[in-house]
Design a protein around this motif. Structure first.
Motif, PDB file in Angstrom:
ATOM      1  N   THR A   1      -6.534  -0.483  -8.135  1.00 42.25           N
ATOM      2  CA  THR A   1      -5.560  -1.134  -8.850  1.00 42.25           C
ATOM      3  C   THR A   1      -5.850  -1.121 -10.287  1.00 42.25           C
TER       4      THR A   1
ATOM      5  N   ARG B   1      -9.922  -0.560  -2.991  1.00 44.17           N
ATOM      6  CA  ARG B   1      -8.528  -1.519  -3.486  1.00 44.17           C
ATOM      7  C   ARG B   1      -8.603  -1.673  -5.005  1.00 44.17           C
TER       8      ARG B   1
ATOM      9  N   PHE C   1       2.286   1.749  -3.240  1.00 43.13           N
ATOM     10  CA  PHE C   1       1.267   2.082  -4.395  1.00 43.13           C
ATOM     11  C   PHE C   1       1.028   3.793  -4.172  1.00 43.13           C
TER      12      PHE C   1
ATOM     13  N   LEU D   1      -1.522  -5.211  -6.095  1.00 47.45           N
ATOM     14  CA  LEU D   1      -1.780  -4.400  -4.960  1.00 47.45           C
ATOM     15  C   LEU D   1      -1.619  -5.437  -3.692  1.00 47.45           C
TER      16      LEU D   1
ATOM     17  N   LEU E   1       0.783  -1.215  -0.047  1.00 43.64           N
ATOM     18  CA  LEU E   1       0.016   0.084   0.131  1.00 43.64           C
ATOM     19  C   LEU E   1       0.708   1.337   0.006  1.00 43.64           C
TER      20      LEU E   1
END
Length: 522
Positions: free
Chosen positions: A409, A405, A391, A422, A388
């Motif tokens: 992604t 999420r 990212f 992810l 995370l």
């Protein structure tokens, strides 16, 4: 279509609230009575509840009833359990119910099942059934429901939620003010996206699907023949592993992987990445590391071709060997243990025409370079595997998307043209076309330093084999299989050694037993 094939397909499909409504509307428009479907669904739920909590040991059940059809399902379940010998009590604090739900409410009252408006009567129950709210909840729960849920969560009784725990957003898994902490979630018909999101895991408990025979024609009319969002199953993951080799093959046909990893400070990252690659079965393994690490890697991985590289004063790779032949490799995996001193190395790798798995410091350097968008120009496949924090550094413009999420992604994959994985308790994987996979099983045992390095090596080895024998599996299929395999190894290791006993080296030793177990189940 056989029952087994249908079951495998249904386990893969994932829907949003809007899509589930569209599917149900098609079913009802075709003539299925709502009342008949409620009876069927609730009957299946009651049967599963009876298996989980037999009446001989769990004889008193409290049923939480909401105003909509989820509440109607709960009332039918209460009625069926009552007929099977359970002592039931119904908690329903709502004065206005949907017509069908109201009908079942009257019948339960006529049967003499107690119906109460507060949670005090639930305290003596052996377990509870949550039918307050199903899919499609869009606003936060308020009083008196929020207080009732808080009181239920403070209790010790097991809770079975119908469809998904009341208070969770169907798509994001976010808590809408408050939510029921379920022991079991019996998802109805098709997997709801929210149940497969990290935010929901604290509330979902053990989730399983109750298939009530939604017609595949109606499902595919809404989701397509290949649904964009799919839940990874063991059958699907195993199907894309290179488990069966031609009898006349040789090592050069089984893929050649180049790992570029490690530094004097993070020597273990190179070793762990190599161990993951070894387990993949890749035909040839080369590992580029700082010169000082070469004896360590040769001792740990004697079958690998270890390339010693000139190193900086701090012990990072200064540059790759001049004689390095990129064309000799099918895939490159780069990043674990590099340190951010290896910026020039990552730039060189990005300019190669080999398929690439980029992880750890490879991602951190990419974020510092600010060249994420240039990945679109790469001619070869690219896989990014951020956690995370990585990212967020790579995609700061997607901060608003992080409430889901899966959405984030998919946006990152579209932005880069890469396959983006992810990391998290529920790994989300997406490619540039929008195809998405969610790995539904994992273990907190994997929250250990080095676990991701093992995944990088494993994934790189699988991708190299796929590149050497193109046509069988898509890139996202290979990445999905690697994520599943890695998680299953963690789960098996935790079962045998406890969650505390799964260091990254141990994890690498469970990769082969895990796939053997998975194939045996299949």
């Amino acid at each position: 279509m056989t029952c087994r094939k249908r079951s495998q397909d249904i386990q893969q499909f994932v829907v949003t609230a809007v899509q589930m409504r569209q599917i149900e509307e098609r079913v009802f428009a075709a003539g299925m009575p709502v009342a008949a479907l409620m009876e069927k669904v609730a009957g299946l739920v009651a049967r599963r509840v009876e298996e989980l909590y037999p009446v001989a040991a769990w004889g008193r059940v409290g049923v939480l009833v909401g105003p909509g059809h989820n509440g109607g399902d709960a009332l039918v379940v209460a009625r069926e359990l009552y007929f099977r010998g359970y002592e039931a009590v119904i908690y329903c604090p709502f004065s206005r119910l949907k017509e069908l739900t109201e009908s079942h409410h009257r019948y339960c009252a006529a049967l003499g099942i107690p119906i109460v408006g507060d949670t005090e009567a639930l305290r003596s129950c052996d377990f509870l059934i949550d039918g307050l709210f199903g899919f499609g909840l869009e606003r936060s729960l308020t009083e008196p429901i929020s207080t009732a849920i808080h009181q239920i969560n403070e209790g010790s009784q097991p809770v079975v939620s119908i469809d998904l725990p009341s208070g969770l957003h169907t798509d994001t898994g976010a808590v809408m003010g408050t939510a029921v902490r379920a022991t079991h979630s019996l998802c109805l018909g098709l997997w709801k996206l929210g149940l497969l999101q990290d935010d929901a895991l604290e509330y979902v408990g053990k989730a399983e699907l109750i298939d009530f025979d939604l017609p595949l024609t109606d499902i595919q009319a809404v989701l397509g023949t290949l649904p964009r969002i799919q839940r990874t199953t063991s059958e699907r993951a195993i199907a894309h592993l290179p488990l069966n080799r031609p009898p006349t093959t040789h090592k050069y046909k089984m893929g050649h992987l180049l790992l570029i990893c490690g530094s004097r400070r993070y020597a273990g990252g190179a070793v762990l990445t190599g161990l993951g690659a070894r387990a993949s079965g890749v035909g040839m393994l080369s590992i580029a590391v700082p010169d000082s690490l070469k004896p360590i890697l040769t001792a740990q991985l004697p079958e690998a071709l270890v390339l010693g590289c000139p190193e900086t004063e701090a012990g990072a790779i200064a540059h790759l060997p001049d004689e390095l032949d990129w064309a000799a490799y099918h895939t490159i995996a780069c990043g674990p243990g590099l340190t951010k001193e290896a910026r020039a190395i990552v730039q060189q790798v990005l300019g190669s025409q080999r398929s690439l798995v980029l992880d750890a410091d490879g991602l951190n350097i990419l974020a510092e370079l600010g060249t994420v968008s240039t990945l679109q120009a790469r001619q070869a496949a690219t896989v990014l595997t951020p956690h995370l924090g990585e990212f967020r550094r790579l995609f700061p413009d997607l901060a608003e998307e992080m409430s889901c999420r899966v959405t984030a992604t998919r946006a990152a994959a579209a932005q880069t043209g890469a396959v983006v994985l992810l990391k998290g308790a529920r790994i989300a994987i997406a490619d540039a076309s929008g195809a998405t996979r969610i790995n539904p099983e994992s273990t907190p045992a994997l929250a250990r330093g080095g676990s991701g390095d093992v995944l990088t090596g494993l994934m790189g080895g699988l991708l190299a084999q796929a590149e050497a024998s193109p046509g069988h599996s898509s890139l996202i299929d290979v990445v999905q299989s690697a994520a599943w395999w890695h998680a299953q190894a963690g789960i098996l290791a935790a079962e045998e050694r406890s969650e505390l006993g799964v260091d990254a080296f141990t994890l690498s030793q469970y990769l082969i037993p895990a796939v053997q177990k998975g194939v045996g189940k299949g």
